[in-house]
Design an enzyme around this catalytic site. Structure first.
Site, short mmCIF file in Angstrom:
data_model
loop_
_atom_site.label_atom_id
_atom_site.label_comp_id
_atom_site.label_asym_id
_atom_site.label_seq_id
_atom_site.Cartn_x
_atom_site.Cartn_y
_atom_site.Cartn_z
CB VAL A 4 -23.64 7.18 -0.49
CG1 VAL A 4 -24.63 5.83 -0.13
CG2 VAL A 4 -23.98 8.18 0.12
CE LYS A 20 -4.37 1.08 0.24
NZ LYS A 20 -5.55 0.19 -0.12
P1 NAD Z 1 -14.74 7.34 -1.48
O1 NAD Z 1 -13.90 8.13 -1.16
O2 NAD Z 1 -15.48 7.51 -2.83
O3 NAD Z 1 -16.15 7.10 -0.57
C1 NAD Z 1 -16.27 7.08 0.78
C2 NAD Z 1 -17.51 7.76 1.11
O4 NAD Z 1 -17.42 7.87 2.64
C3 NAD Z 1 -17.35 9.48 0.95
O5 NAD Z 1 -18.37 9.62 0.31
C4 NAD Z 1 -17.19 10.30 2.01
O6 NAD Z 1 -17.60 11.48 2.08
C5 NAD Z 1 -17.87 9.06 3.10
N1 NAD Z 1 -17.50 9.24 4.47
C6 NAD Z 1 -16.17 9.58 4.95
N2 NAD Z 1 -15.94 9.47 6.47
C7 NAD Z 1 -17.46 9.11 6.81
C8 NAD Z 1 -18.08 8.96 7.84
N3 NAD Z 1 -17.58 9.12 9.15
N4 NAD Z 1 -19.60 8.75 7.89
C9 NAD Z 1 -20.30 8.71 6.78
N5 NAD Z 1 -19.47 8.84 5.58
C10 NAD Z 1 -18.42 9.08 5.45
O7 NAD Z 1 -14.27 5.86 -1.21
P2 NAD Z 1 -14.54 4.36 -2.04
O8 NAD Z 1 -13.88 4.07 -3.19
O9 NAD Z 1 -16.03 4.34 -2.15
O10 NAD Z 1 -14.25 3.44 -0.82
C11 NAD Z 1 -14.94 3.40 0.34
C12 NAD Z 1 -14.05 2.44 1.15
O11 NAD Z 1 -14.00 1.10 0.79
C13 NAD Z 1 -12.73 2.79 1.63
O12 NAD Z 1 -12.50 2.31 2.67
C14 NAD Z 1 -11.77 1.84 0.61
O13 NAD Z 1 -10.44 1.74 1.02
C15 NAD Z 1 -12.58 0.55 0.61
N6 NAD Z 1 -12.52 -0.01 -0.65
C16 NAD Z 1 -12.63 0.46 -1.96
C17 NAD Z 1 -12.64 -0.14 -3.03
C18 NAD Z 1 -12.84 0.33 -4.38
O14 NAD Z 1 -12.94 -0.52 -5.51
N7 NAD Z 1 -12.98 1.75 -4.64
C19 NAD Z 1 -12.09 -1.46 -3.24
C20 NAD Z 1 -11.97 -2.19 -1.96
C21 NAD Z 1 -12.16 -1.53 -0.78
#
Ligand code: NAD
Length: 348
Positions: free
Chosen positions: A176, A74
Site C-alpha cells: 500500500v 527506463k
Molecule cells: P511505492 O514505493 O510507493 O509503493 C510500493 C509499496 O510496496 C511500498 O509501500 C513498499 O513498502 C511495499 N512493498 C515492497 N515490497 C513489498 C512486499 N514484498 N510485500 C508487501 N509490500 C511491499 O511504489 P508505487 O509508486 O506505489 O508503485 C508500486 C508498483 O507499481 C511498482 O512496481 C511500480 O513500478 C508500479 N507502477 C507505479 C506507477 C505509478 O504511477 N506510481 C505506474 C505504473 C506502475
C-alpha cells in the site's frame, strides 16, 4: 534477457556525486522512449542492468497497449534512496538524460519522487515528465494509475462474472504505497472489503484505519482467500513459490513485471484457472497521465480520462483473445502490442 532486443543501453558513473546509472532504450519505434527512473540499492551492476532491460521492454509494451505515440525506456540508479540520493547526484543524472537529446524521457518511479524530478529537470528541461502540478506538470501519476487498475478490474469482473459490482468483494492488496493506497481508497469507496499488507507495517496500519482493512503479513497475502489479488509492490511477485498459494480467481494490480518468468508463470496462472491481467495493460494510467505533459493540448484532461477508460476496453480485448485462442493472457497482450508496433504510428 537478450540485450540485443534493445536499441541502446547507456552506462554512466559520476565520481563527484557518486552516480552509477543505466539508461536502457528498448524501442523508439512509436516515439521517444519514456520510462521512470528507479533508484534501489542493487546488489550488483548485473542486477541493475537486468531490471533496466526488463522494465524498458515493459514500457514499450505499455505505451503500445495504451495506444500512445511513445517508445519504451527506463533508467536505474544504483544506490539507497534514503542515504545516497543528493541534489548533486540527481543533477548528474539529469546531464546524462540531456545528452541523449530527447531519445529518452524520464519520470519518477520507485525510489524517486516528483520533487526529485525538479533537480533532473534543471539539467534536462525538455526531457522530464511527471513534474509537480504547481510547476505546470501533471503531478503524481499514482492516482491515475490506480484509476486505470480499477477500470482493468471492472473489465475483468465483467468478463468473468458478467457484473462489475465491487460491493462485498474481498480484495487483497500487496503493497500500500503510492498506487496501492490510492487503489485501496477507490475500492473501499465502491464497497469492497480489503485485506492489505506492506513490508512497512505503518503503511498497512494506515490503510487498515482509513479503509477498515484487515492486515495480513507480506508472507500471508498470497494465500488470502479473495475475489481479486492486486500486486502493487515490486516486480516478480508471481513466481513458483507464490502462484500455488494464490486463492483468488483474478490477479490484477499495478506492479511492473509481476511475472518473475513471463512464459512459465503466465502459463502456470492459466493452468491454475486464474485470470491474470497483464501488468503493463492494467497499470498504463501513470504513463497516460504523464503523457499530458508531452501532448500539451487544451483538451488533454478529457483525452486522459478517455484513455484511462480505454484500459478497460484493452483488457477486454486481451481476455477475449486469450479465451478464443486458448492462450495465456500475457501472450494475448503481447500479440496485441506486437500488431500495434508492427503497424507503427498512423500519421494519415
Ligand atoms: P511505492 O514505493 O510507493 O509503493 C510500493 C509499496 O510496496 C511500498 O509501500 C513498499 O513498502 C511495499 N512493498 C515492497 N515490497 C513489498 C512486499 N514484498 N510485500 C508487501 N509490500 C511491499 O511504489 P508505487 O509508486 O506505489 O508503485 C508500486 C508498483 O507499481 C511498482 O512496481 C511500480 O513500478 C508500479 N507502477 C507505479 C506507477 C505509478 O504511477 N506510481 C505506474 C505504473 C506502475
Amino acid at each position: 534477457m537478450d540485450t540485443f532486443e534493445h536499441e541502446s543501453i547507456y552506462f554512466r558513473t559520476d565520481k563527484a556525486s557518486g552516480l552509477k546509472a543505466i539508461i536502457a532504450i528498448h524501442s523508439t519505434r512509436l516515439g521517444p522512449a519514456l520510462g521512470g527512473c528507479r533508484m534501489r540499492p542493487y546488489a550488483s551492476a548485473e542486477e541493475a542492468l537486468e531490471d533496466a532491460l526488463r522494465l524498458s521492454r515493459g514500457m514499450t509494451f505499455k505505451a503500445a497497449a495504451a495506444d500512445l505515440p511513445l517508445g519504451g525506456g527506463k533508467a536505474v540508479i544504483i544506490g539507497d534512496p534514503a542515504r545516497d540520493k543528493t541534489p548533486a547526484l540527481l543533477h548528474a543524472f539529469g546531464r546524462m538524460v540531456q545528452e541523449l537529446g530527447g531519445r529518452y524521457i524520464t519520470a519518477e518511479d520507485v525510489g524517486t519522487t516528483v520533487a526529485d524530478m525538479e533537480h533532473i529537470r534543471a539539467e534536462a528541461p525538455l526531457y522530464v515528465v511527471g513534474i509537480a502540478e504547481a510547476d505546470g506538470g501533471s503531478g503524481d501519476p499514482s492516482p491515475v494509475t490506480a484509476t486505470g487498475v480499477l477500470h482493468a478490474i471492472d473489465a475483468c469482473l465483467d468478463f468473468t462474472t458478467g457484473k462489475t459490482s465491487l460491493a462485498g468483494k474481498r480484495i487483497a492488496i500487496q503493497g500500500v504505497g503510492k498506487v496501492g493506497m490510492s487503489l485501496a481508497e477507490l475500492l473501499f469507496s465502491r464497497g469492497a472489503d480489503l485485506v492489505v499488507c506492506d513490508v512497512v507495517p505503518e503503511r498497512a496500519r494506515i490503510a487498515a484505519k482509513r479503509f477498515l482493512a484487515e492486515v495480513a503479513s507480506p508472507e500471508e497475502i498470497f494465500g488470502v482467500p479473495a475475489d481479486i489479488f492486486c500486486p502493487c509492490s515490486l516486480g516478480g511477485a508471481l513466481n513458483d513459490e507464490t502462484i500455488p498459494q494464490i486463492r483468488a480467481p483474478i490477479v490484477c494490480g499495478a506492479a511492473n513485471n509481476q511475472l518473475l518468468d513471463e512464459e512459465r508463470h503466465g502459463w502456470m496462472l492459466m493452468e491454475r484457472g486464474i485470470v491474470y491481467v497483464p501488468d503493463y495493460v492494467a497499470n498504463a494510467g501513470g504513463l497516460i497521465s504523464v503523457y499530458r505533459e508531452i501532448e500539451k493540448s487544451s483538451v488533454s484532461d478529457r483525452l486522459t480520462q478517455l484513455r484511462v477508460i480505454g484500459i478497460g476496453r484493452t483488457v477486454r480485448t486481451v481476455l477475449e483473445m486469450a479465451r478464443a485462442e486458448g492462450i495465456p493472457t500475457h501472450q494475448a497482450a503481447h500479440r496485441l502490442v506486437s500488431e500495434r508496433l508492427e503497424k507503427g504510428i498512423d500519421i494519415s
